[in-house]
Design a protein around this motif. Sequence first.
Motif, short mmCIF file in Angstrom:
data_model
loop_
_atom_site.label_atom_id
_atom_site.label_comp_id
_atom_site.label_asym_id
_atom_site.label_seq_id
_atom_site.Cartn_x
_atom_site.Cartn_y
_atom_site.Cartn_z
N UNK A 149 0.07 -3.22 0.43
CA UNK A 149 -0.20 -2.20 0.92
C UNK A 149 0.84 -1.08 0.65
N UNK A 150 2.08 -1.28 0.12
CA UNK A 150 2.79 -0.34 -0.38
C UNK A 150 2.41 0.05 -1.98
N UNK A 151 1.86 -0.73 -2.61
CA UNK A 151 1.41 -0.55 -4.05
C UNK A 151 0.06 0.33 -3.84
N UNK A 152 -0.95 -0.06 -2.96
CA UNK A 152 -1.93 0.55 -2.67
C UNK A 152 -1.97 1.90 -2.18
N UNK A 153 -0.95 2.25 -1.37
CA UNK A 153 -0.55 3.37 -0.74
C UNK A 153 -0.07 4.33 -1.99
#
Length: 198
Positions: A149-153
């Motif tokens: 989720x952090x990478x996608x954001x």
Amino acid sequence: AYKNTHLGSIKLSWPDISVVIIVKNEVANLVELIPLLLRLEYQGLFDIHILDDASTDGTQKLINQRFGEYNQIHFHSSLTGFSIGKKQQLSNLSKIKTQERVLFTDADCRPGPKWLSSMACQAMHHDILLGYSPYYESSGFVNKLIQFETALTGLMYMGLARLGFAFMGVGRNILYTRKILFTSTNLTRYKEVLSGDD
């Protein structure tokens, strides 16, 4: 895009930067973070400003006792004596003497030694710099989900910024010039929202 391995070959005039952390009851994190900030490998001048939002866990005592001898650390306690939230603390930064460029991080972050250099090498060319802060890697499905989720954001906000449609950044790794920060209407537009210096 700008890897730490290339920083040694870059010849530039390193800008003076203030690293800013807005905290509330973060003693446990500051004990780990401040030594990392003091060991940053940076050829320019930098100082550290800790803006305390009425902590009750002895934050000021910790700073005075453990880090009081470091001239580059500046502690700013809440003038009101009660919590006013990150947005208001950010607004109060306009009354504090800092360098022209301010780089934000959070107390629970653990920057590497080249973090400041990697942001500063582009600071002379931009009024706002968006950084990426990966999540700590550990075992377990939940950790993998949070990392994803952090990478996608990060991909979304940095990718859209590159296309000219910037819509956010993360307060734990973002740099502004003071002029941009304090002439923006965003600080007053969302002043009722207590959290978030993004």
